[in-house]
Design an enzyme around this catalytic site. Structure first.
Site, PDB file in Angstrom:
ATOM      1  N   GLY A  30       0.776  -1.226   0.000  1.00 38.89           N
ATOM      2  CA  GLY A  30       0.000   0.000   0.000  1.00 38.89           C
ATOM      3  C   GLY A  30       0.808   1.277   0.000  1.00 38.89           C
ATOM      4  O   GLY A  30       0.250   2.368  -0.209  1.00 38.89           O
ATOM      5  N   TYR A  31       2.105   1.200   0.236  1.00 36.65           N
ATOM      6  CA  TYR A  31       2.938   2.400   0.229  1.00 36.65           C
ATOM      7  C   TYR A  31       3.122   2.880  -1.214  1.00 36.65           C
ATOM      8  O   TYR A  31       3.741   2.198  -2.033  1.00 36.65           O
ATOM      9  CB  TYR A  31       4.316   2.124   0.844  1.00 36.65           C
ATOM     10  N   SER A  32       2.585   4.050  -1.496  1.00 33.39           N
ATOM     11  CA  SER A  32       2.672   4.628  -2.847  1.00 33.39           C
ATOM     12  C   SER A  32       2.175   3.656  -3.910  1.00 33.39           C
ATOM     13  O   SER A  32       2.751   3.548  -4.995  1.00 33.39           O
ATOM     14  CB  SER A  32       4.109   5.073  -3.162  1.00 33.39           C
ATOM     15  N   ALA A  33       1.098   2.935  -3.566  1.00 32.42           N
ATOM     16  CA  ALA A  33       0.465   2.008  -4.518  1.00 32.42           C
ATOM     17  C   ALA A  33       1.469   1.036  -5.130  1.00 32.42           C
ATOM     18  O   ALA A  33       1.463   0.766  -6.334  1.00 32.42           O
ATOM     19  CB  ALA A  33      -0.255   2.788  -5.622  1.00 32.42           C
ATOM     20  N   GLY A  34       2.346   0.504  -4.291  1.00 31.15           N
ATOM     21  CA  GLY A  34       3.358  -0.446  -4.747  1.00 31.15           C
ATOM     22  C   GLY A  34       4.668   0.202  -5.137  1.00 31.15           C
ATOM     23  O   GLY A  34       5.676  -0.495  -5.334  1.00 31.15           O
TER      24      GLY A  34
END
Length: 342
Positions: free
Chosen positions: A61-65
């Site tokens: 979930g961090y920066s959408a992968g």
């Protein structure tokens, strides 16, 4: 760099872990954290390895992968020298199965993380949140399959309540599934809720704390003080409402105590705050974040020394709060049978 057992397992981890929430910087929320690219991440990881910090934590979930992609590129060619932990459960799309801890979602989430990280295994895989919709047996059996397939080595959880952890452990024992050995948890001098239930649980069940936001969502940097506006460059302008709430006077009281200890030790306020967490029961590793080399080097200065008992007592007193029920009752009228963790 000191290494500690991760809970009741044979796996040793460095007491400091570099978090990758600042990597990539996609979107407004993570953009406020930082936007470290591959070149910058490579330099930060070089510094970490020079100091014996070998563990790096991420999440899909961090920066959408994007954070996993940057981390994977930065450790390319030296996977055998690093430990990688990551997480899944949060939404990764708009579909009904793009969220949670179902067999469908976890299997795909792990495969996607492996691809982004450029590796064929994850050292520590953690559920980012509890999924009350999916049966726990389904979650645990899926993790068991992923362990048997060699895609993940150790399992953990994050942001679970005590009963959710214990029910999971009970079912893992019943069916012979891997037990969680790590709890990635919020814990800081201005966020001591972890001590009320999850710390005693960790001691009893052999679950090591992987501490996130040990500087209280960026509030324990020494920049927030009475009568002084929040610095223009602080990410709190955009993220304060998304993190753990803290009353101003409580924060300033803790910062005052940190100032006193800083004068006694010659250390920085972040170093003292990190060192305090490192000396707490159950803590296996503390995740530090850094948007630049200067922040990283300052955080690395939190190890190799210890606060005195008197200094710890001063910080404990300044940050003490009244627990919620039933913990205030247990520590008051029945304290002899419910002692604080040590």
């Amino acid at each position: 760099m000191e290494y500690r057992q991760l809970g009741r397992s044979g796996f040793k981890v460095p007491v400091l872990t570099l978090g990758t929430g600042t990597f990539a910087g996609r979107g407004e929320f993570f953009g406020a954290w930082g936007s470290t690219d591959v070149a910058e991440a490579t330099r930060l990881i070089d510094i970490c390895l020079e100091h014996g910090l070998t563990m790096f934590d991420s999440a899909d979930g961090y920066s959408a992968g994007g954070a996993e992609e940057v981390l994977g590129a930065a450790v390319k060619g030296r996977r055998d020298k690093v430990l990688i932990s990551t997480k899944a459960t949060f939404p990764m799309g708009d579909g009904p199965n793009d969220v949670g801890s179902s067999r469908y979602h976890l299997t795909r989430a792990v495969d996607a993380s492996l691809k982004r990280l450029g590796t064929d295994y994850i050292d520590l895989f953690q559920l980012h949140a509890f999924d009350a919709v999916t049966p726990i047996e389904e979650v645990l059996s899926t993790l068991d399959d992923l362990v048997r397939a060699g895609k993940i080595l150790y399992t953990g959880i994050s942001n679970f309540s005590g009963w959710q952890v214990m029910k999971s452990l009970g079912l893992a024992e019943k069916y012979g599934f891997p037990r969680y050995v790590a709890n990635q948890t919020y814990y800081s001098l201005i966020g001591r809720d972890y001590e009320w239930e999850l710390m005693p649980l960790g001691l009893d069940q052999g679950i090591g704390a992987v501490v996130w936001s040990p500087l209280g969502w960026g509030r324990l940097t020494g920049k927030l003080r009475r009568g002084v506006p929040v610095p223009a460059e602080s990410r709190l302008h955009k993220t304060a409402d998304m993190g753990p709430p803290v009353e101003d006077e409580y924060l300033y009281r803790v910062v005052d105590a940190l100032d006193e200890v800083a004068k006694e030790t010659g250390k920085t306020i972040p170093q003292i705050a990190l060192n305090w967490v490192l000396q707490r029961p159950t803590v296996s590793t503390v995740i530090i974040g850094a948007r630049n080399e200067q922040q990283l080097r300052d955080n690395l200065g939190a190890v190799g020394w210890n606060l005195t008992k008197e200094q710890i007592a001063k910080l404990d007193a300044a940050s003490e709060t009244t627990p919620v029920y039933p913990y205030w009752h247990q520590r008051g009228t029945f304290q002899s049978r419910n002692p604080k963790p040590v």
